[in-house]
Design a protein around this motif. Structure first.
Motif, PDB file in Angstrom:
ATOM      1  N   GLY A 135       0.800  -1.211   0.000  1.00  0.00           N
ATOM      2  CA  GLY A 135       0.000   0.000   0.000  1.00  0.00           C
ATOM      3  C   GLY A 135       0.836   1.265   0.000  1.00  0.00           C
ATOM      4  O   GLY A 135       0.508   2.243   0.662  1.00  0.00           O
ATOM      5  N   VAL A 136       1.948   1.241  -0.745  1.00  0.00           N
ATOM      6  CA  VAL A 136       2.877   2.375  -0.777  1.00  0.00           C
ATOM      7  C   VAL A 136       3.212   2.727  -2.224  1.00  0.00           C
ATOM      8  O   VAL A 136       2.955   1.945  -3.145  1.00  0.00           O
ATOM      9  CB  VAL A 136       4.192   2.037  -0.030  1.00  0.00           C
ATOM     10  N   ASP A 137       3.778   3.918  -2.420  1.00  0.00           N
ATOM     11  CA  ASP A 137       4.307   4.287  -3.741  1.00  0.00           C
ATOM     12  C   ASP A 137       5.721   3.734  -3.927  1.00  0.00           C
ATOM     13  O   ASP A 137       6.070   3.221  -4.991  1.00  0.00           O
ATOM     14  CB  ASP A 137       4.371   5.809  -3.888  1.00  0.00           C
ATOM     15  N   ALA A 138       6.546   3.936  -2.870  1.00  0.00           N
ATOM     16  CA  ALA A 138       7.966   3.584  -2.931  1.00  0.00           C
ATOM     17  C   ALA A 138       8.243   2.385  -2.038  1.00  0.00           C
ATOM     18  O   ALA A 138       7.591   2.225  -0.992  1.00  0.00           O
ATOM     19  CB  ALA A 138       8.811   4.762  -2.471  1.00  0.00           C
ATOM     20  N   LEU A 139       9.210   1.560  -2.427  1.00  0.00           N
ATOM     21  CA  LEU A 139       9.607   0.481  -1.512  1.00  0.00           C
ATOM     22  C   LEU A 139      10.288   1.108  -0.298  1.00  0.00           C
ATOM     23  O   LEU A 139      11.072   2.051  -0.419  1.00  0.00           O
ATOM     24  CB  LEU A 139      10.550  -0.504  -2.211  1.00  0.00           C
ATOM     25  N   PRO A 140       9.999   0.595   0.895  1.00  0.00           N
ATOM     26  CA  PRO A 140      10.546   1.199   2.109  1.00  0.00           C
ATOM     27  C   PRO A 140      12.073   1.142   2.153  1.00  0.00           C
ATOM     28  O   PRO A 140      12.698   0.235   1.583  1.00  0.00           O
ATOM     29  CB  PRO A 140       9.935   0.347   3.222  1.00  0.00           C
ATOM     30  N   ALA A 141      12.646   2.110   2.849  1.00  0.00           N
ATOM     31  CA  ALA A 141      14.098   2.113   3.059  1.00  0.00           C
ATOM     32  C   ALA A 141      14.521   0.793   3.681  1.00  0.00           C
ATOM     33  O   ALA A 141      13.854   0.263   4.572  1.00  0.00           O
ATOM     34  CB  ALA A 141      14.470   3.274   3.975  1.00  0.00           C
ATOM     35  N   GLY A 142      15.638   0.274   3.195  1.00  0.00           N
ATOM     36  CA  GLY A 142      16.126  -1.015   3.677  1.00  0.00           C
ATOM     37  C   GLY A 142      15.714  -2.182   2.810  1.00  0.00           C
ATOM     38  O   GLY A 142      16.221  -3.297   2.985  1.00  0.00           O
ATOM     39  N   SER A 143      14.809  -1.947   1.876  1.00  0.00           N
ATOM     40  CA  SER A 143      14.396  -3.028   0.974  1.00  0.00           C
ATOM     41  C   SER A 143      15.518  -3.337  -0.015  1.00  0.00           C
ATOM     42  O   SER A 143      16.287  -2.455  -0.407  1.00  0.00           O
ATOM     43  CB  SER A 143      13.142  -2.627   0.186  1.00  0.00           C
ATOM     44  N   THR A 144      15.603  -4.588  -0.416  1.00  0.00           N
ATOM     45  CA  THR A 144      16.544  -5.000  -1.458  1.00  0.00           C
ATOM     46  C   THR A 144      15.815  -5.873  -2.464  1.00  0.00           C
ATOM     47  O   THR A 144      14.890  -6.603  -2.095  1.00  0.00           O
ATOM     48  CB  THR A 144      17.743  -5.785  -0.887  1.00  0.00           C
ATOM     49  N   VAL A 145      16.231  -5.767  -3.714  1.00  0.00           N
ATOM     50  CA  VAL A 145      15.625  -6.562  -4.787  1.00  0.00           C
ATOM     51  C   VAL A 145      16.754  -7.112  -5.654  1.00  0.00           C
ATOM     52  O   VAL A 145      17.615  -6.353  -6.101  1.00  0.00           O
ATOM     53  CB  VAL A 145      14.665  -5.716  -5.647  1.00  0.00           C
ATOM     54  N   SER A 146      16.741  -8.415  -5.871  1.00  0.00           N
ATOM     55  CA  SER A 146      17.746  -9.067  -6.721  1.00  0.00           C
ATOM     56  C   SER A 146      17.005  -9.839  -7.813  1.00  0.00           C
ATOM     57  O   SER A 146      16.169 -10.686  -7.515  1.00  0.00           O
ATOM     58  CB  SER A 146      18.615 -10.011  -5.889  1.00  0.00           C
ATOM     59  N   VAL A 147      17.332  -9.518  -9.057  1.00  0.00           N
ATOM     60  CA  VAL A 147      16.561 -10.008 -10.202  1.00  0.00           C
ATOM     61  C   VAL A 147      17.457 -10.837 -11.119  1.00  0.00           C
ATOM     62  O   VAL A 147      18.556 -10.402 -11.453  1.00  0.00           O
ATOM     63  CB  VAL A 147      16.009  -8.818 -11.017  1.00  0.00           C
ATOM     64  N   ALA A 148      16.977 -11.986 -11.533  1.00  0.00           N
ATOM     65  CA  ALA A 148      17.642 -12.755 -12.591  1.00  0.00           C
ATOM     66  C   ALA A 148      16.718 -12.760 -13.801  1.00  0.00           C
ATOM     67  O   ALA A 148      15.552 -13.168 -13.696  1.00  0.00           O
ATOM     68  CB  ALA A 148      17.924 -14.171 -12.114  1.00  0.00           C
ATOM     69  N   TYR A 149      17.226 -12.269 -14.922  1.00  0.00           N
ATOM     70  CA  TYR A 149      16.447 -12.243 -16.157  1.00  0.00           C
ATOM     71  C   TYR A 149      16.633 -13.575 -16.869  1.00  0.00           C
ATOM     72  O   TYR A 149      17.752 -13.976 -17.170  1.00  0.00           O
ATOM     73  CB  TYR A 149      16.887 -11.076 -17.045  1.00  0.00           C
ATOM     74  N   ARG A 150      15.531 -14.270 -17.110  1.00  0.00           N
ATOM     75  CA  ARG A 150      15.581 -15.636 -17.653  1.00  0.00           C
ATOM     76  C   ARG A 150      15.289 -15.713 -19.144  1.00  0.00           C
ATOM     77  O   ARG A 150      15.819 -16.578 -19.832  1.00  0.00           O
ATOM     78  CB  ARG A 150      14.567 -16.520 -16.923  1.00  0.00           C
ATOM     79  N   ALA A 151      14.380 -14.867 -19.611  1.00  0.00           N
ATOM     80  CA  ALA A 151      13.968 -14.939 -21.021  1.00  0.00           C
ATOM     81  C   ALA A 151      13.383 -13.589 -21.419  1.00  0.00           C
ATOM     82  O   ALA A 151      12.866 -12.859 -20.572  1.00  0.00           O
ATOM     83  CB  ALA A 151      12.931 -16.043 -21.212  1.00  0.00           C
ATOM     84  N   PRO A 152      13.441 -13.261 -22.711  1.00  0.00           N
ATOM     85  CA  PRO A 152      12.880 -11.972 -23.146  1.00  0.00           C
ATOM     86  C   PRO A 152      11.354 -12.013 -23.200  1.00  0.00           C
ATOM     87  O   PRO A 152      10.758 -13.090 -23.297  1.00  0.00           O
ATOM     88  CB  PRO A 152      13.472 -11.790 -24.546  1.00  0.00           C
ATOM     89  N   THR A 153      10.750 -10.833 -23.133  1.00  0.00           N
ATOM     90  CA  THR A 153       9.307 -10.724 -23.371  1.00  0.00           C
ATOM     91  C   THR A 153       9.090  -9.968 -24.667  1.00  0.00           C
ATOM     92  O   THR A 153       9.967  -9.211 -25.122  1.00  0.00           O
ATOM     93  CB  THR A 153       8.590 -10.006 -22.221  1.00  0.00           C
TER      94      THR A 153
END
Lengths: 134, 141
Positions: A68-86
Motif C-alpha cells: 500500500g505504498v508508492d515507494a519500496l521502504p528504506a532497507g528493501s533489497t531486490v535481486s533479479v535474474a532475467y531468464r527470457a525476453p518478453t
C-alpha cells in the motif's frame, strides 16, 4: 499490522509496443531490438523484444500494491535474474513463491514473473521491511 | 575521476574498473513517476518515486556514460538497494562505473554499478546491472 501472504496479489501486465515505446522514451533506450521491427526481425530474437525491466514491472506493482505504498521502504533489497525476453502481446504475471518473516516486520520473499505459456522471464529475491502504517 | 562520453560497443578489454561516469543530473518528475507507478505509461498518481523509476535512471545514465547497453549484450541480473524514499519532483544525481569484469563459464560478465543521491547528497539507492558483454578478452566490438 503485518500484511498477509494472501494479500500479495498476482499482478498481470500486458506487454505492448505502445508500452515499449513509452519505456524507450522514458529511459532514452531506443535500442533497435525494442523499437525497430525490421532490425529486430533480422536479429537472433527474430522480432521485437521488450526492455528487460518491463518484465519486472509486474513484480514492482505487486510489491507496492501489497504494501500500500508508492515507494519500496528504506532497507528493501531486490535481486533479479532475467531468464527470457518478453515480446509484444505477452501477458506477464508476477506470482509469489515463498515468503518468510526473518525478523518482526521484515520479510524475505521470492517471486517469479511468467508469461501466458508459463515461461519464467524473471526470478526475484527481495527483502522488505513493512512500514508501520501498512 | 568523472567524465562523460560516447563509448557505445566499447570492447571488454577497454572497460576500466572503477572509472566513474557522472554524476548526471536528473529530476524524478511527477510525469516520470506517474507513468511508472501503475501499468507502464498509464498515469497513476504517486507522491514518492516508485521502484520502477530506478532502472529507468540506470538506463539514462548508461546512455550518457557509455552510449547505452552495447548491441549484442544480455542483461543477466539486476540488484537494487533502497536506502531512502524519494519524493516526486526531486532532483537526483546518478553516478555509474564498471564495478567488475570477469570470465565465468567462458562468458564475459561485466558489473555496472549505480549510485543515486538527492540534492542534499543523501544516498537514495545503490544498484547494479550484471551484463553478459558482447565481446571478451582480445575481441573487438
Amino acid at each position: 499490522m503485518t500484511p498477509e501472504l494472501n494479500e500479495f496479489l498476482a499482478i498481470t501486465d500486458t506487454v505492448t509496443q505502445e508500452r515499449i515505446d513509452t519505456y524507450a522514451e522514458l529511459s532514452t533506450d531506443f535500442n533497435p531490438l525494442h523499437v525497430d521491427p525490421e532490425a529486430a526481425a533480422a536479429s537472433e530474437f527474430g522480432g521485437i523484444i521488450a526492455h528487460g525491466p518491463i518484465a519486472l514491472h509486474a513484480f514492482f506493482r505487486a510489491m507496492t500494491g501489497w504494501l500500500g505504498v508508492d515507494a519500496l521502504p528504506a532497507g528493501s533489497t531486490v535481486s533479479v535474474a532475467y531468464r527470457a525476453p518478453t515480446r509484444p502481446d505477452d501477458e506477464v504475471t508476477c506470482e509469489l513463491r515463498e515468503m518468510t518473516e526473518i525478523e518482526p516486520g521484515k520479510f524475505e520473499l521470492s517471486a517469479e514473473c511468467l508469461t501466458q505459456d508459463g515461461t519464467v522471464v524473471v526470478s526475484v529475491r527481495a527483502t522488505v521491511t513493512v512500514p508501520e502504517a501498512a | 575521476m568523472t567524465k562523460t562520453g560516447e563509448l557505445s560497443n566499447i570492447p571488454y578489454d577497454d572497460l576500466v574498473v572503477d572509472e566513474r561516469f557522472g554524476p548526471y543530473d536528473e529530476v524524478v518528475t511527477a510525469h516520470l513517476a506517474s507513468r511508472l507507478a501503475g501499468p507502464i505509461g498509464a498515469p497513476t498518481v504517486a507522491s514518492f518515486a516508485p521502484p520502477a523509476v530506478y532502472p529507468v535512471l540506470f538506463l539514462r545514465a548508461l546512455r550518457r556514460a557509455m552510449g547505452g547497453i552495447p548491441a549484442g549484450s544480455i542483461l543477466a541480473k539486476q540488484e537494487l538497494e533502497f536506502v531512502r524514499e524519494l519524493p516526486v519532483d526531486s532532483p537526483v544525481a546518478v553516478t555509474t562505473w564498471v564495478g567488475a569484469k570477469e570470465i565465468k563459464r567462458d562468458r564475459p560478465f561485466v558489473t555496472i554499478e549505480f549510485e543515486i543521491r538527492d540534492a542534499e547528497d543523501q544516498l537514495i539507492l545503490t544498484g547494479r546491472k550484471i551484463i553478459v558483454w558482447p565481446t571478451g578478452p582480445g575481441e573487438q566490438a
